[in-house]
Design a protein around this motif. Structure first.
Motif, PDB file in Angstrom:
ATOM      1  N   UNK A  53       0.849  -1.189   0.000  1.00  0.00           N
ATOM      2  CA  UNK A  53       0.000   0.000   0.000  1.00  0.00           C
ATOM      3  C   UNK A  53       0.886   1.241   0.000  1.00  0.00           C
ATOM      4  N   UNK A  54       0.675   2.095  -0.983  1.00  0.00           N
ATOM      5  CA  UNK A  54       1.526   3.269  -1.157  1.00  0.00           C
ATOM      6  C   UNK A  54       1.000   4.475  -0.386  1.00  0.00           C
ATOM      7  N   UNK A  55       1.911   5.389  -0.093  1.00  0.00           N
ATOM      8  CA  UNK A  55       1.550   6.681   0.496  1.00  0.00           C
ATOM      9  C   UNK A  55       1.378   7.693  -0.627  1.00  0.00           C
ATOM     10  N   UNK A  71       9.663   5.433  -3.852  1.00  0.00           N
ATOM     11  CA  UNK A  71       8.290   5.532  -3.370  1.00  0.00           C
ATOM     12  C   UNK A  71       8.222   5.203  -1.881  1.00  0.00           C
ATOM     13  N   UNK A  72       7.261   5.830  -1.197  1.00  0.00           N
ATOM     14  CA  UNK A  72       7.038   5.554   0.215  1.00  0.00           C
ATOM     15  C   UNK A  72       5.764   4.732   0.371  1.00  0.00           C
ATOM     16  N   UNK A  73       5.753   3.878   1.373  1.00  0.00           N
ATOM     17  CA  UNK A  73       4.640   2.949   1.586  1.00  0.00           C
ATOM     18  C   UNK A  73       4.075   3.117   2.989  1.00  0.00           C
ATOM     19  N   UNK A  74       2.794   2.777   3.162  1.00  0.00           N
ATOM     20  CA  UNK A  74       2.185   2.780   4.487  1.00  0.00           C
ATOM     21  C   UNK A  74       2.802   1.661   5.307  1.00  0.00           C
ATOM     22  N   UNK A  75       2.957   1.919   6.599  1.00  0.00           N
ATOM     23  CA  UNK A  75       3.570   0.939   7.501  1.00  0.00           C
ATOM     24  C   UNK A  75       2.572   0.494   8.562  1.00  0.00           C
TER      25      UNK A  75
END
Length: 128
Positions: A53-55, A71-75
């Motif tokens: 899931x991406x931010x 890319x940054x992702x939800x944690x």
């Protein structure tokens, strides 16, 4: 079916474990459902890897790391990326993979033709 991948999630084998692999992934789909009639050499030109899931930024664009540009992702609460599923895609040029597939199909036709010729010869000798 089981998919065996290396560290980069590049497919290296299906169903039978190779000597060295990084991950074994069990899937519900059959080989033909995932890959159609692709030969093993073409399948090894694909990756099967987790999707996360991406931010997103306020403007709807993908959030990126300021330093690396990645890319940054939800944690989750433990700091791990949240997996949303799996993605299957070729990492080799698709035209190259299709050329490999055409060569495989041609060699299979030649094997079939040779098998028929041999069967005729053996049948002819047997009936003589």
């Amino acid at each position: 079916m089981k998919i065996y991948v290396n560290f980069n999630y590049e497919i290296i084998a299906l169903d039978s474990p190779p000597e060295k692999y990084e991950h074994e992934i069990e899937v519900e789909q059959t080989r033909s459902e995932l890959f159609g009639d692709l030969c093993d050499a073409c399948i090894c030109g694909y990756r099967y890897e987790p999707a996360y899931e991406m931010l997103f930024n306020d403007d709807g664009s993908n959030a990126r790391d300021d330093i690396t540009g990645e890319f940054l992702y939800k944690m989750d609460s433990e700091g791990n990326r949240i997996q949303t599923g799996w993605q299957l895609y070729p990492f080799m040029d698709f035209n190259v993979l299709m050329a490999i597939q055409r060569q495989y199909e041609e060699s299979q036709r030649q094997i079939d033709d040779l098998t028929c010729v041999m069967a005729d010869l053996i049948g002819g000798v047997y009936n003589a």
